[in-house]
Write an enzyme that holds these catalytic residues in place. Structure first.
Site, short mmCIF file in Angstrom:
data_model
loop_
_atom_site.label_atom_id
_atom_site.label_comp_id
_atom_site.label_asym_id
_atom_site.label_seq_id
_atom_site.Cartn_x
_atom_site.Cartn_y
_atom_site.Cartn_z
N TYR A 144 -5.70 -65.78 13.96
CA TYR A 144 -5.04 -65.41 12.71
C TYR A 144 -4.44 -64.02 12.86
CZ TYR A 144 -4.39 -64.41 7.72
OH TYR A 144 -3.86 -64.08 6.49
N ASP A 239 -4.39 -58.21 18.94
CA ASP A 239 -4.60 -58.05 17.51
C ASP A 239 -6.06 -57.64 17.33
OD1 ASP A 239 -5.15 -58.27 14.85
OD2 ASP A 239 -4.20 -60.22 14.57
N LYS A 267 -8.45 -53.45 8.58
CA LYS A 267 -9.87 -53.49 8.22
C LYS A 267 -10.58 -52.14 8.42
CE LYS A 267 -9.82 -58.39 8.16
NZ LYS A 267 -9.15 -59.36 9.00
#
Ligand SMILES: *Cc1c(COP(=O)(O)O)cnc(C)c1O
Length: 434
Positions: A144, A239, A267
């Site tokens: 994702y 990522d 995050k």
């Protein structure tokens, strides 16, 4: 029937917000039931609107690595807010942040701040395309990278090569530039590179997959991708929105000693405020506007509250290498005992852990990629999840999410979690068998 406050609020939320939530993973769709509404948290204890307390294994999906309301972060945000919540002009704290990121992740020679992991990944592929002059990207099924159009593409049935939009609203035109490979399968990548010779700008991946449950890279996988990118002059993008500053100070790159050309963050980097970032080698990053021609911008990018929160959290991680050791020990403690419980209850499972990321697959298969992850018994997870919730443990509400541990977890909390799991597994197994 008396509604609890979460039920009442969820009914109200659904009148005004699509599905009652501002991000779909929160809606409990894959576990059923009513999402819990929270109103405060401290450390690893999170409190719902009815005053029930839970041990938190979501940690806002990763950012809360040092626990909720971590005092240095709270103070940094308070202090910054008195001096204005936004300038839309350069500030010193942005330089401090960029310098700190570079110290922790040495191959990030230059970094641009954005407002989410999605934005970071969208921007990184634009930069890779601008830098190489090529248009296609390779990503991996089950990884994702946020909700950018280019990432909402699934492999077509049969042929790996023909991408299809996985969401209405994404065009076929976009789909044709995203190629899907199979995680932990270098051959699938080589095949795509061969079939699209000279057209692949970048390979983007989660160096440890965390969005189809936790799936580590097999030995040689990351090294192989590094080698393929060198050979095909494609930009290797890690990522690290989930893994960055979590698996080590330098993220998965440091942990596996494989270094990408571009890295994306989110995050943890924001300490719970909306922050993302992308960075990497100087010669690549210098194509970004205003230095270079690749356009990228943001009114609130580098926002002083967000930078202050992120800087406070990253500084704590930089100055306390022992936090990583403690956190990994705690996660290993939980993992080992959880395995014993699963064995005792004679449940088929595969369990992975990398650093402080872990998850359980209820399956007899060895999970290495999207298709094997999908063999997990979702019904068993659904029951397990609710039985844990009833016993005061808040797990990610999906069988395909990693659990994120925080260093604010105590061994008492881990033991309480294991006691709950012992009972929850018993109930879940009995229900699924009947
Ligand atoms: C969460 C996540 C994103 C998206 O970040 P947002 O801040 O939710 O937009 C991208 N990549 C990975 C690996 C993620 O885990």
């Amino acid at each position: 029937m008396l509604l609890n406050k979460s039920e009442f609020l969820f009914n109200r939320a659904q009148q005004f917000i699509p599905g009652g939530v501002n991000s779909p993973a929160r809606a409990f769709k894959s576990v059923g039931g009513i999402p819990v509404f929270f109103n405060k948290a401290k450390g690893s204890i999170i409190t719902d609107e009815d005053g029930n307390e839970y041990i938190d294994y979501v940690g806002s999906w990763g950012p809360m690595i040092l626990g909720h309301a971590y005092p240095p972060v709270v103070k940094a945000v308070q202090d910054a807010s008195f001096n204005s919540t936004s300038f839309g002009a350069p500030t010193e704290i942005e330089i401090n942040m960029a310098e700190l990121v570079q110290r922790m992740v040495p191959n990030v020679e230059k970094v641009r701040m954005v407002n989410s992991g999605t934005e970071a990944c969208m921007s990184a592929i634009r930069v890779a395309r601008g830098y190489t002059g090529k248009e296609k990207i390779i990503k991996f099924e089950g990884n994702y990278h946020g909700h950018g159009d280019a990432f909402l593409i699934k492999a077509g049935s049969g042929a790996l090569t023909l991408g299809q939009p996985s969401s209405p609203g994404v065009t076929k035109g976009t789909a044709k530039d995203t190629l899907n490979a199979d995680y932990n399968n270098l051959e699938s990548v080589e095949k795509l590179l061969k079939e699209n010779k000279g057209d692949v700008a970048a390979i983007i991946l989660e160096p440890v997959a965390g969005n189809m449950g936790c799936i580590p890279p097999e030995p040689g996988f990351l090294e192989g991708l590094r080698e393929l990118c060198n050979r095909h002059e494609a930009v290797l993008i890690f990522d690290e929105v989930m893994t960055g500053f979590r698996l080590a100070r330098g993220g998965a790159q440091e942990r596996f000693d494989v270094w990408a050309d571009l890295v994306t963050f989110g995050k943890i980097i924001g300490g719970g405020l909306p922050v993302g970032a992308f960075g990497g080698k100087k010669d690549i990053m210098d194509v970004v506007a205003p230095m270079g021609p690749v356009y990228q911008a943001g009114t609130l990018s580098g926002n002083p509250l967000a930078m202050s929160a992120g800087l406070a959290q990253l500084s704590a991680l930089e100055n306390h290498p022992e936090y990583y050791v403690e956190l990994e020990e705690k996660t290993e403690y939980l993992e080992k005992r959880m395995r014993l419980l699963l064995n005792e209850h004679e449940i088929d499972y595969d369990m992975h852990r990398v650093g402080s990321m872990t998850s359980i697959f209820f399956t007899s298969e060895t999970v290495t990629n999207f298709s094997t992850a999908n063999t997990t018994n979702q019904e068993l997870f659904r029951i397990f999840f609710h039985e844990m919730l009833n016993r005061g443990v808040y797990l990610p509400p999906s069988p395909f999410e990693s659990w994120f541990l925080a260093n604010s977890l105590t061994y008492e909390m881990l033991d309480a979690t294991l006691t709950a799991a012992d009972e929850a597994l018993e109930v879940a197994k009995a229900k699924v068998m009947s």
